[in-house]
Design an enzyme around this catalytic site. Structure first.
Site, short mmCIF file in Angstrom:
data_model
loop_
_atom_site.label_atom_id
_atom_site.label_comp_id
_atom_site.label_asym_id
_atom_site.label_seq_id
_atom_site.Cartn_x
_atom_site.Cartn_y
_atom_site.Cartn_z
CB ALA A 67 22.11 -44.16 -46.38
N GLY A 113 24.74 -45.97 -42.37
CA GLY A 113 25.80 -45.13 -42.95
C GLY A 113 26.51 -44.26 -41.92
CD GLU A 116 27.59 -48.77 -43.81
OE1 GLU A 116 26.63 -47.99 -44.02
OE2 GLU A 116 27.83 -49.76 -44.52
CD GLU A 136 22.78 -50.60 -42.81
OE1 GLU A 136 22.88 -51.27 -41.77
OE2 GLU A 136 23.53 -49.65 -43.08
N1 CAA Z 1 16.90 -41.46 -43.37
C1 CAA Z 1 15.95 -40.53 -43.55
N2 CAA Z 1 15.28 -39.94 -42.54
C2 CAA Z 1 15.59 -40.35 -41.29
C3 CAA Z 1 16.56 -41.33 -41.03
C4 CAA Z 1 17.24 -41.89 -42.14
N3 CAA Z 1 18.19 -42.81 -42.00
N4 CAA Z 1 16.62 -41.52 -39.69
C5 CAA Z 1 15.73 -40.68 -39.13
N5 CAA Z 1 15.10 -39.97 -40.09
C6 CAA Z 1 14.06 -38.95 -39.93
C7 CAA Z 1 12.73 -39.58 -39.54
O1 CAA Z 1 12.04 -40.06 -40.70
C8 CAA Z 1 12.04 -38.40 -38.89
O2 CAA Z 1 11.57 -37.56 -39.92
P1 CAA Z 1 10.06 -36.91 -39.83
O3 CAA Z 1 10.07 -36.09 -38.57
O4 CAA Z 1 9.97 -36.10 -41.09
O5 CAA Z 1 9.13 -38.07 -39.76
C9 CAA Z 1 13.17 -37.68 -38.18
O6 CAA Z 1 14.39 -38.11 -38.83
C10 CAA Z 1 13.28 -38.02 -36.70
O7 CAA Z 1 13.36 -39.43 -36.57
P2 CAA Z 1 12.35 -40.30 -35.68
O8 CAA Z 1 11.05 -39.60 -35.52
O9 CAA Z 1 12.32 -41.70 -36.25
O10 CAA Z 1 13.12 -40.29 -34.28
P3 CAA Z 1 13.01 -41.39 -33.13
O11 CAA Z 1 13.63 -40.78 -31.93
O12 CAA Z 1 11.63 -41.92 -33.02
O13 CAA Z 1 13.94 -42.61 -33.65
C11 CAA Z 1 15.88 -43.59 -34.69
C12 CAA Z 1 15.30 -42.42 -33.83
C13 CAA Z 1 15.82 -44.89 -33.87
C14 CAA Z 1 17.32 -43.23 -35.02
C15 CAA Z 1 15.03 -43.75 -35.97
O14 CAA Z 1 14.94 -42.48 -36.62
C16 CAA Z 1 15.59 -44.72 -36.97
O15 CAA Z 1 15.47 -45.93 -36.77
N6 CAA Z 1 16.18 -44.24 -38.07
C17 CAA Z 1 16.66 -45.04 -39.16
C18 CAA Z 1 17.92 -45.78 -38.81
C19 CAA Z 1 18.33 -46.66 -39.96
O16 CAA Z 1 17.65 -47.60 -40.33
N7 CAA Z 1 19.51 -46.37 -40.53
C20 CAA Z 1 20.04 -47.11 -41.62
C21 CAA Z 1 19.72 -46.42 -42.91
S1 CAA Z 1 20.06 -47.43 -44.32
C22 CAA Z 1 21.72 -47.22 -44.64
O17 CAA Z 1 22.41 -46.54 -43.94
C23 CAA Z 1 22.17 -47.94 -45.88
C24 CAA Z 1 23.62 -47.96 -46.15
O18 CAA Z 1 24.41 -48.59 -45.47
C25 CAA Z 1 24.09 -47.38 -47.39
#
Ligand code: CAA
Length: 259
Positions: A67, A113, A116, A136
């Site tokens: 998400a 998400g 999911e 999460e």
């Molecule tokens: N939401 C918003 N933006 C996201 C994102 C997310 N879930 N995942 C990645 N991005 C964005 C980053 O912020 C970054 O944006 P900027 O360039 O503007 O800073 C861009 O995508 C590229 O990501 P990274 O620079 O972080 O890339 P990386 O190769 O260093 O890492 C990754 C990759 C390990 C996937 C890392 O991006 C990450 O950990 N992402 C989040 C994963 C996460 O926690 N997902 C769960 C979300 S909560 C959820 O889903 C709730 C639910 O169940 C309803």
């Protein structure tokens, strides 16, 4: 065919292909993307010339990284619960109960998400670079799009508990071993493999397949999904949630106070 902002759609030999297309955000699911996915899935499902739907992510890095954290990080608990409820209604429950079989072709990160969405799909295959997880709790929240329920349904409670509590990702081989996916192929072959799977599905009765989807899904109760939505919302009121999401955008390690 309608043009979307965050996804692309195409059809080929009775297959509807939906590609989530926000590569700069690693295809993270914001509200608009969820609405577009709902519309595209609904249209393909209503079109009886389409026998199978494939969902994948654009680019080589991500299926869906979750998400959209930046969209919900300042939400209050009511908005948090509503996010989960609306998302489940429009996308995750919707996919699970669609009459047309949905294949998730996981081409990279499938996190939160994103996983999911794959879990709600009827069949999951992945490329060998794919990484899957429900991270999460590392953000101070819980999976809110059905992950606490469907992961355990698919891989068993013990493995689901470990994946969710550690927040760690697993690779495609481990996911295959867990039964989370049913096939792993090199990335360049993923869409072909998904289309081949679709061709196999097409040999069978679409009516009977839609009945089978309904019957298989009928085993699982809905009570847990309600608990998940409530607790997802409650998490938005914690200091840990504020710290976890802030740490993500500030690119630092979260320091959780447990409050
Ligand atoms: N939401 C918003 N933006 C996201 C994102 C997310 N879930 N995942 C990645 N991005 C964005 C980053 O912020 C970054 O944006 P900027 O360039 O503007 O800073 C861009 O995508 C590229 O990501 P990274 O620079 O972080 O890339 P990386 O190769 O260093 O890492 C990754 C990759 C390990 C996937 C890392 O991006 C990450 O950990 N992402 C989040 C994963 C996460 O926690 N997902 C769960 C979300 S909560 C959820 O889903 C709730 C639910 O169940 C309803």
């Amino acid at each position: 065919m309608r043009t979307y902002q965050n996804i692309t759609t195409e059809t080929e030999s009775a297959i509807g292909i939906i590609t989530i297309n926000r590569p700069k955000q690693l295809n993270a699911l914001n509200k608009e993307t969820i609405a577009e996915l709902h519309e595209a899935l609904d249209n393909f499902n209503k079109d009886k010339t389409i026998r199978v739907i494939i969902v994948t992510g654009s680019g080589e890095k991500a299926f869906v990284a979750g998400a959209d954290i930046k969209e919900f990080m300042y939400f209050n608990p009511v908005q948090g619960r509503e996010l989960a409820a609306k998302g489940q209604e429009l996308l995750f429950d919707f996919v699970e109960n669609l009459e047309t079989p949905v294949i998730a072709a996981i081409n990279g990160f499938a996190l939160g998400g994103g996983l999911e969405l794959a879990l709600a799909s009827h069949i999951r295959i992945a490329s060998d670079n794919a990484k899957m997880g429900l991270p999460e709790v590392s953000l101070g929240v819980i999976p809110g799009y059905g992950g606490t329920q469907r992961l355990a349904q698919i891989i068993g409670k013990g493995r689901a508990m470990e994946m969710i509590l550690t927040a760690e990702m697993i690779n495609a081989d481990k996911a295959l071993n867990y039964g989370l996916i049913t096939e792993v192929v090199p990335q360049t072959e993923l869409i072909t493999a998904a289309k081949n799977k679709a061709q196999k599905l097409m040999k069978n009765s679409p009516k009977a397949q839609s009945f089978a989807i309904k019957a298989i899904n009928a085993t699982y109760t809905k009570a847990g999904f309600e608990v998940e939505k409530d607790l997802f919302g409650q998490a938005f009121d914690t200091e840990d949630f504020k710290e976890g999401t802030a740490a993500f955008v500030e690119r630092r390690k979260a320091e959780f106070a447990g409050k």
